[in-house]
Write a protein that holds these residues in place. Structure first.
Motif, PDB file in Angstrom:
ATOM      1  N   MET A   1       0.833  -1.192   0.000  1.00 55.72           N
ATOM      2  CA  MET A   1       0.000   0.000   0.000  1.00 55.72           C
ATOM      3  C   MET A   1       0.862   1.232   0.000  1.00 55.72           C
ATOM      4  O   MET A   1       2.037   1.177   0.307  1.00 55.72           O
ATOM      5  N   SER A   2       0.337   2.395  -0.375  1.00 60.29           N
ATOM      6  CA  SER A   2       1.058   3.650  -0.300  1.00 60.29           C
ATOM      7  C   SER A   2       0.139   4.719   0.220  1.00 60.29           C
ATOM      8  O   SER A   2      -1.091   4.626   0.126  1.00 60.29           O
ATOM      9  N   GLY A  35       2.592  -6.868  -6.506  1.00 64.10           N
ATOM     10  CA  GLY A  35       1.646  -5.758  -6.662  1.00 64.10           C
ATOM     11  C   GLY A  35       2.077  -4.496  -5.959  1.00 64.10           C
ATOM     12  O   GLY A  35       1.281  -3.907  -5.203  1.00 64.10           O
ATOM     13  N   VAL A  36       3.294  -4.032  -6.194  1.00 67.07           N
ATOM     14  CA  VAL A  36       3.805  -2.827  -5.545  1.00 67.07           C
ATOM     15  C   VAL A  36       3.351  -1.595  -6.314  1.00 67.07           C
ATOM     16  O   VAL A  36       3.534  -1.505  -7.535  1.00 67.07           O
ATOM     17  N   SER A  37       2.766  -0.628  -5.601  1.00 64.94           N
ATOM     18  CA  SER A  37       2.400   0.669  -6.175  1.00 64.94           C
ATOM     19  C   SER A  37       3.068   1.751  -5.339  1.00 64.94           C
ATOM     20  O   SER A  37       3.019   1.714  -4.102  1.00 64.94           O
ATOM     21  N   LEU A  38       3.683   2.711  -6.018  1.00 66.81           N
ATOM     22  CA  LEU A  38       4.487   3.709  -5.309  1.00 66.81           C
ATOM     23  C   LEU A  38       4.622   4.957  -6.173  1.00 66.81           C
ATOM     24  O   LEU A  38       4.773   4.861  -7.387  1.00 66.81           O
ATOM     25  N   LYS A  39       4.548   6.128  -5.523  1.00 69.59           N
ATOM     26  CA  LYS A  39       4.785   7.399  -6.200  1.00 69.59           C
ATOM     27  C   LYS A  39       5.913   8.129  -5.494  1.00 69.59           C
ATOM     28  O   LYS A  39       5.911   8.235  -4.269  1.00 69.59           O
ATOM     29  N   ILE A  40       6.860   8.638  -6.272  1.00 75.07           N
ATOM     30  CA  ILE A  40       7.966   9.433  -5.726  1.00 75.07           C
ATOM     31  C   ILE A  40       8.018  10.725  -6.521  1.00 75.07           C
ATOM     32  O   ILE A  40       8.116  10.715  -7.748  1.00 75.07           O
ATOM     33  N   HIS A  41       7.953  11.847  -5.822  1.00 69.93           N
ATOM     34  CA  HIS A  41       7.909  13.147  -6.468  1.00 69.93           C
ATOM     35  C   HIS A  41       9.316  13.756  -6.544  1.00 69.93           C
ATOM     36  O   HIS A  41      10.212  13.374  -5.793  1.00 69.93           O
ATOM     37  N   PRO A  42       9.514  14.694  -7.440  1.00 68.74           N
ATOM     38  CA  PRO A  42      10.835  15.336  -7.570  1.00 68.74           C
ATOM     39  C   PRO A  42      11.265  15.978  -6.254  1.00 68.74           C
ATOM     40  O   PRO A  42      10.473  16.618  -5.559  1.00 68.74           O
ATOM     41  N   GLY A  43      12.545  15.782  -5.906  1.00 71.82           N
ATOM     42  CA  GLY A  43      13.120  16.401  -4.715  1.00 71.82           C
ATOM     43  C   GLY A  43      12.899  15.636  -3.435  1.00 71.82           C
ATOM     44  O   GLY A  43      13.354  16.066  -2.367  1.00 71.82           O
ATOM     45  N   GLU A  44      12.225  14.489  -3.476  1.00 73.87           N
ATOM     46  CA  GLU A  44      12.002  13.728  -2.247  1.00 73.87           C
ATOM     47  C   GLU A  44      13.269  12.977  -1.828  1.00 73.87           C
ATOM     48  O   GLU A  44      14.089  12.600  -2.656  1.00 73.87           O
TER      49      GLU A  44
END
Length: 660
Positions: A1-2, A35-44
């Motif tokens: 989960m995320s 089933g991995v879901s992940l969001k990484i935003h710029p600068g994190e």
């Protein structure tokens, strides 16, 4: 989960949607990511934490485009990475990612500065710009005095700082750090984490892979993974304590388009050549052994062809000394053996032949062995009665005196011209010209000595001869007019066959029968030349076999190189090397070995050939065989180097990096 992120309204730099990864080993399939879901935003600054075997390293490989998921969707800056081929993935790694590995993954034979420059090489950056960039980064990381040191001369902390500098040389928008402190002592580990935190504060997107919660605590966001699934995702205590706003990300990356950056550049080839030269010098003993096979093969080709060509030339020269554009007419019907006693040719036949077109001169000859005497010296030699045209027909120069002329023949003059061997045996170094010799008790004055000609193609001494005018010899020495042969000198060698046919027709009409034989000296030369060429081809083939063995040696060594340098290949791929970069690297190494072996082999072949001349071997060194030998060596490197190079280019980056 995320969990949702504060920047949820901004397009994520990295987005994983229901990613799975399954490894198959025969009938056994192991699902590592589920089933991995992940969001990484710029600068994190994100830490992905999990125990050994949890799937975190596999997740990192997928995030860094080193591996592909089995199912699911990976979006980088909105672009679906699953549509990228190998080269586009390499371009994305080069432009967007910088890797910091637990085991540093530095190229052992390169210096610290050269290791930092590797991604910039594949980005097409000029050499001076690369060096300046690497110097700036290493100096900023406290390694200004270690730039020329190899990895084995650096401590663990220093090596990790080199890998950080390498990750930043192309910009390094996304830094992927896989257990960066795992192989370091606590002090060095703290220093590396400070560097990563500083990069995050300057806007780099930092993804930290670790199993250590204390190390993960340096990040601003913690993603926990267990058994291939994300079980927690949220801010770290460090992030909650910090009141500062999220950092401004560094300049965005241009996601590559299909076909982008596909051309070869001179700088790229020059750099590949430099790296190939260094790789070969790093294993000098092995390189020398590989060179030896090529050198022996090329030297054999050059020497064998020089011997074959020299033997052919010497034989042709000996035949040419007799006259190459000659037709020799002898008595006796065609196919008749031992026609020495047959008398069918007379001097008038020679006069008639002289009138045929393309005939320069027709020389009648009668010869026999007899004893020549000068003073109290006797010598058994061959005496030939002939006409003045003999000298022209045989292209025989005079060493002293003159040859007899038409006036001497018309007046039955008792004059003689002797060969060098006769002169040496009868006059023992004294000047024979003006002296007398006795032939069957008839005194003949020596009016000339012929220049030495040496042995004939059948081994007969051509200088062991005495020439007298045909009229004098016929009536005062041999006592008959019948001829042993007529030698015909033709003008145009290209139509010698037609001239031969005219002579045959003329003599047949004169004799009312074909009671003579015509031998074409030119065809004799062609036959012998063909034989010599066959021998030359045979010798060259034997030498080519040794060159082939040398080529197989090149392939074996290159295969060993690929095996030993698999990790290096993985490092280059991780830092942006495309398949063609890896292929050209190893192909250039094979070509460099073969070309160098070709040059040395040609030089050795020339030296051996020249040495053989001191032992009386006929040698002819010409440029085409040398170019052929060198070309074969170069082609050997290309052909036998292709398979190992292609094998290296097709390696999977993840598999290559995991090699010991």
């Amino acid at each position: 989960m995320s969990t949702p992120h504060a920047n949820g309204g901004v397009t994520p730099l990295i987005e994983l949607v229901d990613i799975t990864k399954t490894y198959s080993n025969g009938d056994l399939a192991v699902q590592v990511l589920k089933g991995v879901s992940l969001k990484i935003h710029p600068g994190e600054f994100v830490a992905i934490m999990g125990a050994s075997g949890s799937g975190k390293s596999t997740l990192m490989n997928i995030l860094g485009c080193l591996d592909r998921p089995t199912t699911g969707q990976y979006l980088f800056d909105g672009r679906d990475v699953s549509t990228f081929d190998r080269d586009m993935l390499a371009l994305l790694r080069r432009e967007a990612f910088g890797f910091v590995f637990q085991s540093y993954n530095l190229i052992p034979m390169a210096t610290a500065a050269e290791n930092v420059e590797v991604p910039a090489v594949y980005a097409g950056m000029g050499r001076q710009a690369r060096q300046e960039r690497a110097g700036e980064l290493l100096s900023a990381l406290g390694l200004a005095d270690r730039m020329d040191h190899r990895p084995s001369q650096l401590s663990g902390g220093q090596q990790q700082r080199v890998s950080i500098a390498r990750a930043l040389v192309n910009g390094g928008q996304v830094i992927l750090a896989d257990e960066p402190t795992g192989a370091l002592d606590s002090r060095s580990g703290e220093e590396v984490m400070r560097l990563l935190s500083d990069l995050a504060s300057r806007g780099h997107t930092v993804i930290l892979i670790t199993h250590d919660r204390d190390v993960a605590g340096n990040a601003r966001r913690l993603v926990e993974i267990k058994d291939g699934q994300i079980v927690a995702d949220g801010p770290t205590p460090h992030a909650l304590e910090a009141a500062a706003p999220p950092p401004v990300p560094v300049h965005p990356v241009t996601v590559p388009e299909p076909g982008q950056d596909s051309g070869w550049t001179v700088w790229e080839l020059a750099e590949a050549f430099r790296m190939a030269r260094r790789a070969l010098s790093a294993n000098l003993y092995r390189t020398v052994l590989t060179l030896l096979g090529i050198v022996i093969g090329v030297a054999s080709v050059v020497t064998m062809l020089a011997v074959g060509n020299g033997s052919e030339r010497a034989m042709v020269e000996r035949i040419s000394a007799m006259g190459t554009n000659l037709l020799v007419i002898r008595p006796g019907a065609p196919g008749q053996r031992n026609a020495n006693g047959v008398a069918t040719l007379v001097p008038e036949d020679a006069d008639a032949i002289h009138g045929i077109p393309n005939v320069i001169v027709a020389v009648p000859e009668y010869s026999g062995n007899m004893t020549a005497r000068a003073g109290n010296m006797d010598y058994q030699t061959q005496v030939t009665a002939t006409s003045p045209g003999m000298q022209q027909a045989r292209a025989w120069e005079m060493a002293a005196g003159t040859f007899f002329d038409d006036a001497a023949e018309d007046s039955y003059a008792p004059v003689a011209v002797i060969g060098q061997t006769v002169a040496n045996n009868l006059f023992a170094g004294a000047d024979p010209v003006g002296q007398y010799i006795l032939l069957r008790n008839v005194p003949f004055q020596v009016i000339g000595v012929l220049a030495p000609k040496g042995a004939s193609p059948v081994g007969q001494d051509q200088d062991d001869v005495v020439f007298v005018p045909l009229t004098t010899g016929s009536y005062r020495v041999f006592g008959q007019r019948n001829l042993r042969s007529i030698t015909v000198l033709v003008d145009d060698l290209s139509i010698i066959g037609e001239t031969e046919a005219l002579i045959t027709s003329l003599l047949t009409a004169r004799h009312q029968a074909e009671d003579f034989q015509v031998r074409n000296t030119a065809s004799f030369i062609d036959t012998l030349s063909a034989m010599r060429q066959t021998m030359t081809i045979l010798l060259g083939s034997i030498a080519a076999i040794s060159l082939l063995v040398g080529g197989i040696g090149v392939m074996n060594i290159m295969l060993v190189n690929v095996t030993e340098r698999t990790r290096e290949i993985g490092i280059r791929m991780a830092t942006g090397a495309r398949a063609r970069h890896v292929m050209q690297q190893f192909l250039l190494e094979a070509l460099l070995v073969s070309a160098l072996g070709g040059v040395i082999g040609v030089a050795l072949g020339i030296s051996v050939s020249l040495l053989l001349t001191f032992f009386g071997v006929d040698i002819q060194l010409t440029l085409p065989p040398m170019m052929l030998a060198f070309g074969c060596a170069f082609a050997t490197g290309l052909i036998f180097g292709y398979t190992p190079a292609r094998r290296a280019a097709l390696l999977d980056p993840v598999v290559a990096l995991a090699a010991d």
